[in-house]
Every structure is written in C-alpha cells, then in structure tokens.
Design a protein around this motif. Structure first.
Motif, mmCIF file in Angstrom:
data_model
loop_
_atom_site.group_PDB
_atom_site.id
_atom_site.type_symbol
_atom_site.label_atom_id
_atom_site.label_comp_id
_atom_site.label_asym_id
_atom_site.label_seq_id
_atom_site.Cartn_x
_atom_site.Cartn_y
_atom_site.Cartn_z
ATOM 1 N N ASN A 39 0.823 -1.208 0.000
ATOM 2 C CA ASN A 39 0.000 0.000 0.000
ATOM 3 C C ASN A 39 0.861 1.264 0.000
ATOM 4 N N LEU A 40 1.899 1.273 0.804
ATOM 5 C CA LEU A 40 2.791 2.439 0.840
ATOM 6 C C LEU A 40 3.513 2.616 -0.496
ATOM 7 N N SER A 41 3.909 1.511 -1.104
ATOM 8 C CA SER A 41 4.561 1.579 -2.420
ATOM 9 C C SER A 41 3.601 2.120 -3.469
ATOM 10 N N GLU A 42 2.336 1.720 -3.371
ATOM 11 C CA GLU A 42 1.318 2.213 -4.293
ATOM 12 C C GLU A 42 1.105 3.724 -4.109
ATOM 13 N N LEU A 43 1.127 4.180 -2.871
ATOM 14 C CA LEU A 43 0.968 5.608 -2.601
ATOM 15 C C LEU A 43 2.136 6.400 -3.184
ATOM 16 N N LYS A 44 3.317 5.853 -3.056
ATOM 17 C CA LYS A 44 4.510 6.500 -3.617
ATOM 18 C C LYS A 44 4.384 6.617 -5.139
ATOM 19 N N LEU A 45 3.963 5.552 -5.795
ATOM 20 C CA LEU A 45 3.766 5.556 -7.242
ATOM 21 C C LEU A 45 2.684 6.559 -7.643
ATOM 22 N N ALA A 46 1.597 6.599 -6.893
ATOM 23 C CA ALA A 46 0.504 7.529 -7.189
ATOM 24 C C ALA A 46 0.977 8.974 -7.062
ATOM 25 N N GLY A 47 1.840 9.234 -6.105
ATOM 26 C CA GLY A 47 2.388 10.579 -5.962
ATOM 27 C C GLY A 47 3.195 10.978 -7.177
ATOM 28 N N ARG A 48 4.015 10.073 -7.649
ATOM 29 C CA ARG A 48 4.831 10.350 -8.839
ATOM 30 C C ARG A 48 3.940 10.571 -10.063
ATOM 31 N N GLN A 49 2.943 9.712 -10.221
ATOM 32 C CA GLN A 49 2.041 9.838 -11.371
ATOM 33 C C GLN A 49 1.249 11.144 -11.308
ATOM 34 N N GLU A 77 3.396 12.536 10.558
ATOM 35 C CA GLU A 77 4.053 13.173 9.409
ATOM 36 C C GLU A 77 3.502 12.642 8.088
ATOM 37 N N LEU A 78 3.258 11.347 8.024
ATOM 38 C CA LEU A 78 2.679 10.764 6.813
ATOM 39 C C LEU A 78 1.290 11.341 6.563
ATOM 40 N N GLN A 79 0.486 11.424 7.595
ATOM 41 C CA GLN A 79 -0.860 11.967 7.438
ATOM 42 C C GLN A 79 -0.812 13.436 7.019
ATOM 43 N N ALA A 80 0.089 14.206 7.615
ATOM 44 C CA ALA A 80 0.212 15.622 7.248
ATOM 45 C C ALA A 80 0.676 15.770 5.797
ATOM 46 N N ALA A 81 1.608 14.927 5.384
ATOM 47 C CA ALA A 81 2.134 15.000 4.008
ATOM 48 C C ALA A 81 1.063 14.631 2.992
ATOM 49 N N THR A 82 0.285 13.587 3.286
ATOM 50 C CA THR A 82 -0.766 13.201 2.334
ATOM 51 C C THR A 82 -1.859 14.259 2.267
ATOM 52 N N PRO A 92 6.936 19.026 -6.233
ATOM 53 C CA PRO A 92 8.086 18.101 -6.191
ATOM 54 C C PRO A 92 8.723 17.980 -4.810
ATOM 55 N N ASP A 93 8.825 19.083 -4.070
ATOM 56 C CA ASP A 93 9.430 19.017 -2.737
ATOM 57 C C ASP A 93 8.555 18.225 -1.766
ATOM 58 N N LYS A 94 7.246 18.429 -1.860
ATOM 59 C CA LYS A 94 6.325 17.694 -0.993
ATOM 60 C C LYS A 94 6.312 16.207 -1.340
ATOM 61 N N ILE A 95 6.404 15.896 -2.625
ATOM 62 C CA ILE A 95 6.492 14.488 -3.049
ATOM 63 C C ILE A 95 7.775 13.873 -2.514
ATOM 64 N N SER A 96 8.866 14.608 -2.593
ATOM 65 C CA SER A 96 10.144 14.112 -2.070
ATOM 66 C C SER A 96 10.055 13.845 -0.566
ATOM 67 N N ASP A 97 9.427 14.757 0.162
ATOM 68 C CA ASP A 97 9.244 14.557 1.603
ATOM 69 C C ASP A 97 8.387 13.322 1.878
ATOM 70 N N LEU A 98 7.303 13.181 1.115
ATOM 71 C CA LEU A 98 6.432 12.021 1.269
ATOM 72 C C LEU A 98 7.199 10.730 0.997
ATOM 73 N N ASN A 99 7.976 10.711 -0.076
ATOM 74 C CA ASN A 99 8.736 9.510 -0.421
ATOM 75 C C ASN A 99 9.719 9.132 0.670
ATOM 76 N N ILE A 102 7.730 7.521 3.438
ATOM 77 C CA ILE A 102 7.313 6.174 3.023
ATOM 78 C C ILE A 102 8.477 5.198 3.088
ATOM 79 N N GLU A 103 9.635 5.598 2.597
ATOM 80 C CA GLU A 103 10.807 4.711 2.628
ATOM 81 C C GLU A 103 11.195 4.369 4.061
ATOM 82 N N GLU A 104 11.120 5.342 4.956
ATOM 83 C CA GLU A 104 11.442 5.081 6.361
ATOM 84 C C GLU A 104 10.413 4.144 6.998
ATOM 85 N N LEU A 105 9.152 4.312 6.643
ATOM 86 C CA LEU A 105 8.116 3.413 7.166
ATOM 87 C C LEU A 105 8.298 1.990 6.631
ATOM 88 N N ILE A 106 8.593 1.871 5.351
ATOM 89 C CA ILE A 106 8.820 0.541 4.782
ATOM 90 C C ILE A 106 10.017 -0.119 5.462
#
Length: 114
Positions: A39-49, A77-82, A92-99, A102-106
């Motif tokens: 799910n987190l990986s899917e969110l990361k992909l959706a952010g990029r798309q 932090e994840l909830q605030a970023a989303t 782009p900066d917000k996507i980078s922060d989100l990623n 997500i990477e730290e959570l994974i």
C-alpha cells in the motif's frame, strides 16, 4: 516481502499493535506487513504519477484506497504530508518529503520481525 529499501537508511518506529490485528498469528502478521508495504509503495507511485500530470485525483484515490493502512500506522508526518498534497496540489518538494517518509516506514516495517 519487498526488499527494495536500502538497509542504511533511517527507519521509522512502527507503533502498530500487530497482535491486536492478527490475534498472534505470525503468518497473518507477515501478510499484513506485506500488504502495508504494498500500500505504501502504491501511494509513492501515485504521488509520482500525480506530479507528472499535475492532478491530485490519482493521489487522492490512492490515499482513499489505503486509508486503513494510514490509520493503522498513525504516523502524523505521513498523514500531514498526504493531506498537504491532496489539499494544496502536487509539488516536487512535498512528493520528495512524502517519499522519504514512506521509505522510512517501509524500512521500519521490514524490521518488525527482526
């Protein structure tokens, strides 16, 4: 489980009470962790798309789809970023922060059973 995360990166603490959700079943716990990572990986992909097309709809749909994972993780932090990306548009900066979050959570999820 996916292992596309560098071992040297930061890990977020995972505060999920997996015993509450799995009744102590280790196989179900592994499945739940795998689902959360997916799910987190899917969110990361959706952010990029969404960033590529400058439209939050794809991202908003992904957030809704994985809402249970977001609630279970209870990472502020994840909830605030989303919320920021959904409400303020793709940046782009917000996507980078989100990623990064997500990477730290994974990484934290991959470390749960160690």
């Amino acid at each position: 489980m996916r292992t596309g995360v560098n071992n040297d990166q930061s890990k977020r603490p995972i505060l999920v009470d997996f015993e509450l959700y799995t009744d102590g079943d280790p196989e179900f716990k592994k499945e739940l962790i795998t689902l959360m990572i997916d799910n987190l990986s899917e969110l990361k992909l959706a952010g990029r798309q969404s960033l590529e097309v400058q439209n939050t709809e794809v991202f908003s749909k992904a957030c809704h789809k994985i809402k249970i994972t977001l609630v279970m993780l209870a990472d502020q932090e994840l909830q605030a970023a989303t919320e920021a990306l959904t409400n303020q548009g793709m940046n782009p900066d917000k996507i980078s922060d989100l990623n990064k979050i997500i990477e730290e959570l994974i990484a934290g999820l991959l470390d749960v059973d160690k």
